[in-house]
Design an enzyme around this catalytic site. Sequence first.
Site, mmCIF file in Angstrom:
data_model
loop_
_atom_site.group_PDB
_atom_site.id
_atom_site.type_symbol
_atom_site.label_atom_id
_atom_site.label_comp_id
_atom_site.label_asym_id
_atom_site.label_seq_id
_atom_site.Cartn_x
_atom_site.Cartn_y
_atom_site.Cartn_z
ATOM 1 N N ILE A 285 0.830 -1.200 0.000
ATOM 2 C CA ILE A 285 0.000 0.000 0.000
ATOM 3 C C ILE A 285 0.865 1.250 0.000
ATOM 4 C CG2 ILE A 285 -1.641 1.349 1.362
ATOM 5 C CD1 ILE A 285 -2.950 -0.943 -0.089
ATOM 6 N N HIS B 208 11.811 0.929 7.704
ATOM 7 C CA HIS B 208 12.980 0.423 8.416
ATOM 8 C C HIS B 208 13.743 -0.610 7.595
ATOM 9 C CE1 HIS B 208 10.592 -3.046 10.572
ATOM 10 N NE2 HIS B 208 10.509 -3.101 9.266
ATOM 11 N N LYS C 218 2.402 -7.169 10.332
ATOM 12 C CA LYS C 218 1.028 -7.537 10.019
ATOM 13 C C LYS C 218 0.779 -8.992 9.663
ATOM 14 C CE LYS C 218 0.680 -4.448 6.729
ATOM 15 N NZ LYS C 218 1.959 -3.744 6.537
ATOM 16 N N ILE D 103 -3.565 3.682 8.295
ATOM 17 C CA ILE D 103 -4.101 2.556 7.541
ATOM 18 C C ILE D 103 -4.372 1.428 8.528
ATOM 19 C CG2 ILE D 103 -3.714 0.948 5.643
ATOM 20 C CD1 ILE D 103 -3.804 3.956 4.893
ATOM 21 N N SER D 104 -5.644 1.016 8.633
ATOM 22 C CA SER D 104 -5.996 -0.043 9.567
ATOM 23 C C SER D 104 -6.581 -1.243 8.821
ATOM 24 C CB SER D 104 -6.975 0.476 10.632
ATOM 25 O OG SER D 104 -7.100 -0.468 11.685
ATOM 26 N N LYS E 64 -9.004 -6.816 10.775
ATOM 27 C CA LYS E 64 -8.613 -7.671 11.908
ATOM 28 C C LYS E 64 -8.635 -6.920 13.229
ATOM 29 C CE LYS E 64 -6.030 -10.721 8.891
ATOM 30 N NZ LYS E 64 -6.647 -10.113 7.678
ATOM 31 N N LYS F 60 -3.708 -3.216 16.265
ATOM 32 C CA LYS F 60 -4.303 -2.238 15.338
ATOM 33 C C LYS F 60 -5.521 -1.557 15.966
ATOM 34 C CE LYS F 60 -3.039 -1.436 11.730
ATOM 35 N NZ LYS F 60 -2.008 -0.466 11.252
ATOM 36 N N LEU G 4 -5.214 -7.670 -2.911
ATOM 37 C CA LEU G 4 -4.721 -8.734 -3.773
ATOM 38 C C LEU G 4 -3.252 -8.536 -4.126
ATOM 39 C CD1 LEU G 4 -7.800 -9.059 -6.139
ATOM 40 C CD2 LEU G 4 -6.933 -10.857 -4.634
ATOM 41 N N SER H 130 -0.561 -8.506 -2.443
ATOM 42 C CA SER H 130 0.365 -7.802 -1.573
ATOM 43 C C SER H 130 1.462 -8.755 -1.114
ATOM 44 C CB SER H 130 -0.375 -7.230 -0.361
ATOM 45 O OG SER H 130 -0.947 -8.267 0.405
#
Length: 360
Positions: free
Chosen positions: A26, A47, A105, A143-144, A147, A159, A185, A187
């Site tokens: 993203i 990082h 994540k 961006i959340s 989940k 999150k 899709l 990612s």
Amino acid sequence: MRSRRRRSWALRATTTVLITGAGGSIGSELARQLLSGGAERLYLFDHGENSVYDIEKELRILQEEGVGEQATIVPVIGELQDAEYVRFILSRLKADVIFHCAAHKHVPLVEANPVEAVKNNVFGTRHLVEGAIHAGTSRFVLISTDKAVDPISVYGVTKMLAEEIVLHQRAPGFSSMVVRFGNVLASTGSIVPLFTKQILKGGPVTITHEKAQRFFMTIPEASSLVLKAGGVGTSGTIYVLDMGEPIGIKDLAEQMIRFYGFVPDTEIPIKYIGLRPGEKITERLWAEDERPVPTEHPRFMRLERNPRFNGALERILTDLKPVCYFDGERSEAFRNRKLLREILQGCSPSLEVPEHEPKY
């Protein structure tokens, strides 16, 4: 020459944007769209030096092809877990807008490394928000993920806490909001690349559960809507992207197998391996006590909701800090995963607890 992308967010000519997790799926797509959308300066924060190198190189090539030629691109390698560094670098960069995409994540990996997940996803977010306010940043977008809704995983709880940190920050001239959505899709590390590798080696294609479903959206589409919501959104609000209907993972696997010219369960076997730690059969985009309300834009909604934790957010963060950061006076708490999970269970009673913690 490559055609320019359609602008998805009207930027001022002087807009300076910082993207955390800029090397991720993203984050890198936001960078591409912002470059063509008129940002004057893009700070690519991550990082991981290799991921920053890759997206910077790609953006330089786009500039050579005529996209965002006048924009300044600045790679920044840094660690959000370091509060002093974050405040220092944000004061130097003076970003107008921050898109916070960085997070640990991968659900099973986060389950095995919960302290690092809290340090990165929770305290990293807090450091970034506080540094942004100190530096005079005017707009902050987190961006959340779906989940974070009634979470049973450490990732989901981190999150959920990050959402509350962003929504609770109040300062003159500072606008902060959350954009929540499901899977994207193709990612990095997601199911589509995994299925592709499994199909090309002859199978089996592995699925956690026969009835597993997930929300999916393409990376460019999700990023475009994030930019739109971030541009028109109201401070203190969670926005949820319209992901359509959830897709069955079994159906997705069968379609991909056919796409590659094979017959599912005959030429390419499908194997059910069981849900991994922290995984659900289905996900939801909002909780029972959250109500989606239409906005002027048909592709995202805002949530009407009450604040979480009944005003106890600061106490929760205070309890978590000595687990994540060494404090000589409470050294017995440092890296104590049992204590960490007890605190997180206080945030989400549904959090699953493993029978055995790793021996490291």
